[in-house]
Write a protein that holds these residues in place. Sequence first.
Motif, PDB file in Angstrom:
ATOM      1  N   ILE A  91     -20.966 -35.191  15.498  1.00 56.48           N
ATOM      2  CA  ILE A  91     -21.809 -36.074  14.685  1.00 56.48           C
ATOM      3  C   ILE A  91     -22.362 -35.293  13.487  1.00 56.48           C
ATOM      4  N   ILE A  92     -22.804 -34.052  13.743  1.00 53.15           N
ATOM      5  CA  ILE A  92     -23.318 -33.203  12.654  1.00 53.15           C
ATOM      6  C   ILE A  92     -22.212 -32.915  11.640  1.00 53.15           C
ATOM      7  N   ALA A  93     -21.012 -32.610  12.149  1.00 57.63           N
ATOM      8  CA  ALA A  93     -19.889 -32.331  11.255  1.00 57.63           C
ATOM      9  C   ALA A  93     -19.500 -33.571  10.455  1.00 57.63           C
ATOM     10  N   GLN A  94     -19.568 -34.724  11.112  1.00 64.38           N
ATOM     11  CA  GLN A  94     -19.232 -35.950  10.393  1.00 64.38           C
ATOM     12  C   GLN A  94     -20.248 -36.246   9.293  1.00 64.38           C
ATOM     13  N   ARG A  95     -21.522 -35.934   9.552  1.00 72.26           N
ATOM     14  CA  ARG A  95     -22.537 -36.136   8.517  1.00 72.26           C
ATOM     15  C   ARG A  95     -22.248 -35.255   7.299  1.00 72.26           C
ATOM     16  N   GLN A  96     -21.837 -34.028   7.530  1.00 81.17           N
ATOM     17  CA  GLN A  96     -21.499 -33.147   6.414  1.00 81.17           C
ATOM     18  C   GLN A  96     -20.300 -33.682   5.631  1.00 81.17           C
ATOM     19  N   ALA A  97     -19.345 -34.243   6.368  1.00 79.21           N
ATOM     20  CA  ALA A  97     -18.187 -34.842   5.694  1.00 79.21           C
ATOM     21  C   ALA A  97     -18.612 -36.048   4.865  1.00 79.21           C
ATOM     22  N   GLY A  98     -19.592 -36.804   5.376  1.00 81.17           N
ATOM     23  CA  GLY A  98     -20.095 -37.954   4.634  1.00 81.17           C
ATOM     24  C   GLY A  98     -20.857 -37.551   3.390  1.00 81.17           C
ATOM     25  N   LEU A  99     -21.501 -36.385   3.429  1.00 82.13           N
ATOM     26  CA  LEU A  99     -22.243 -35.910   2.259  1.00 82.13           C
ATOM     27  C   LEU A  99     -21.321 -35.330   1.196  1.00 82.13           C
ATOM     28  N   THR A 100     -20.177 -34.816   1.598  1.00 75.32           N
ATOM     29  CA  THR A 100     -19.255 -34.180   0.649  1.00 75.32           C
ATOM     30  C   THR A 100     -18.003 -35.007   0.396  1.00 75.32           C
ATOM     31  N   CYS A 101     -17.765 -36.027   1.233  1.00 75.80           N
ATOM     32  CA  CYS A 101     -16.547 -36.845   1.145  1.00 75.80           C
ATOM     33  C   CYS A 101     -15.297 -35.970   1.269  1.00 75.80           C
ATOM     34  N   GLN A 102     -15.362 -34.991   2.148  1.00 76.50           N
ATOM     35  CA  GLN A 102     -14.230 -34.113   2.427  1.00 76.50           C
ATOM     36  C   GLN A 102     -13.804 -34.294   3.879  1.00 76.50           C
ATOM     37  N   GLY A 103     -12.544 -34.640   4.103  1.00 80.24           N
ATOM     38  CA  GLY A 103     -12.029 -34.763   5.460  1.00 80.24           C
ATOM     39  C   GLY A 103     -12.095 -36.189   5.982  1.00 80.24           C
ATOM     40  N   ASN A 104     -11.299 -36.436   7.023  1.00 82.11           N
ATOM     41  CA  ASN A 104     -11.255 -37.738   7.677  1.00 82.11           C
ATOM     42  C   ASN A 104     -12.333 -37.776   8.755  1.00 82.11           C
ATOM     43  N   GLN A 105     -13.307 -38.647   8.604  1.00 80.18           N
ATOM     44  CA  GLN A 105     -14.452 -38.653   9.500  1.00 80.18           C
ATOM     45  C   GLN A 105     -14.075 -39.052  10.932  1.00 80.18           C
ATOM     46  N   LEU A 106     -13.102 -39.909  11.083  1.00 79.01           N
ATOM     47  CA  LEU A 106     -12.686 -40.299  12.432  1.00 79.01           C
ATOM     48  C   LEU A 106     -11.988 -39.150  13.139  1.00 79.01           C
ATOM     49  N   ASP A 107     -11.157 -38.398  12.413  1.00 80.58           N
ATOM     50  CA  ASP A 107     -10.533 -37.217  12.983  1.00 80.58           C
ATOM     51  C   ASP A 107     -11.575 -36.183  13.404  1.00 80.58           C
ATOM     52  N   ILE A 108     -12.633 -36.057  12.614  1.00 83.25           N
ATOM     53  CA  ILE A 108     -13.703 -35.100  12.958  1.00 83.25           C
ATOM     54  C   ILE A 108     -14.376 -35.516  14.256  1.00 83.25           C
ATOM     55  N   LEU A 109     -14.611 -36.791  14.436  1.00 82.19           N
ATOM     56  CA  LEU A 109     -15.292 -37.265  15.663  1.00 82.19           C
ATOM     57  C   LEU A 109     -14.389 -37.145  16.879  1.00 82.19           C
TER      58      LEU A 109
END
Length: 457
Positions: A434-452
């Motif tokens: 969840i923390i990693a996905q939030r960082q991805a949401g702040l930077t728009c880097q990476g696939n958020q579903l893959d991160i979760l």
Amino acid sequence: MNTRVLRTELRRSIAPWATLAILVVAFGFLYSFSGPWTKAPLAWDENWVPAAAWSRFLLVFLWPIAIGAGAIQGMRDSRSGMAELLTTMPRPGWHRAAKLAGALGGLLVLGYLLIFAVGAVQVIFSGAFFTFGWLPIVVVGALAMLAGAWLGLGIGRLLPHPLTGPAVAVAALVAVLVLQIAGSKGSVLMGAVPAWVSSLSPAMDVTNDPFVTTSIRVDVGQGLWLAGLAVTGFLLLATRSKRAKALSVVPALVAFVIAMPVLPATYAEAETVDPRATALVCDGPVCVPRLLEPELARLAGPGKEALRLLGTLPDAPVKVTVMDRRLDFDEEPPRAADTVFVDLLDWSIRSALNSDDMTRTLLAGAGTPTCYTLHGAGRSFMDELTARSITSSWFLGEWEMLRGSWLSDDKKSEVLRKWETFRALPLDVQRERIIAQRQAGLTCQGNQLDILLGGAR
């Protein structure tokens, strides 16, 4: 002109019927069709500037009616066979023209003001904050109705043919539509017509941002241009000699030359932000622009609850702020680590029916906005929507897809399986992702579903 003469002219002219026509068209459009003019905060009956702007938008239909009615009325003397007789009268032609122009133009202006007044009365009862940003829009609109009526009268007097009225009405409709479409963002004619030419239209484009109003350059330039048209129309109606009628076009040409450098050179210069509308009003850490102050009560509770739940994360946001402008169609929403930005013009926010729905929406993406513009679509957009739904459900402990997503039963089952896959992970792993996905949401880097899901798709 005494009132008795004016009353007589009103009874004899087409003015009452033309006014009734614009009222029927305007209110029929506003109340019979659903569109941005019916939805907060852009509704024509909820805020002052949108009420004025939607009234001006309606001129795309009302202005041709005014010109067409004026042309029909301007042919009255020729149809009655009195044109030659009236030229022998010693009384100046402008005396009689003033009666007719005052009756038709005045009543059409009153009809237009009534349209705005109906919206304004509802705005007063809605409790919206008061601003004078609507005044120039209404004044120019009233001048446009007067110019349309007088120009139609002049054309009807100049060209007394049965087809003149319908022809000028259709020509006015086509011209206004072309200029309006040319100034509309994303239209096929965008850029084909200079911004200042598009601003010559009396009608405004569709209102999509409640925080902006017309710039001073637009108001002054349009006012000059429309005043010139009105004077030309009156002179065409009042003058008798061919030479005088030929010179009647001079006021319109002069107004055009003066207005041309005044009108904005770019579409961005045609609008200005109302600083009073964007001033923030806060309830603790939750703030909204003054224009949207009635929404504060609906947002304050869910906003504080969302901040409390997000506070368990490192570098958690500390405030909820409603955006004070409308995003462009191809613009990504702003983002910041310490702020949860809210777009009250976005469908997912507007569709929140209660405080629980609002809290869930604010928690999506762990307090980050979407990384897609309104153009966003396809598999990656669906992945992000699923990831944002998983995040909000994780905070609230109950699965629910975010509002605003329409999925088939098969797709809903597929998304639910992804949620179950995530919930099967150890709690500490869930939190890390969840923390990693939030960082991805702040930077728009990476696939958020893959991160979760860690690739477990």
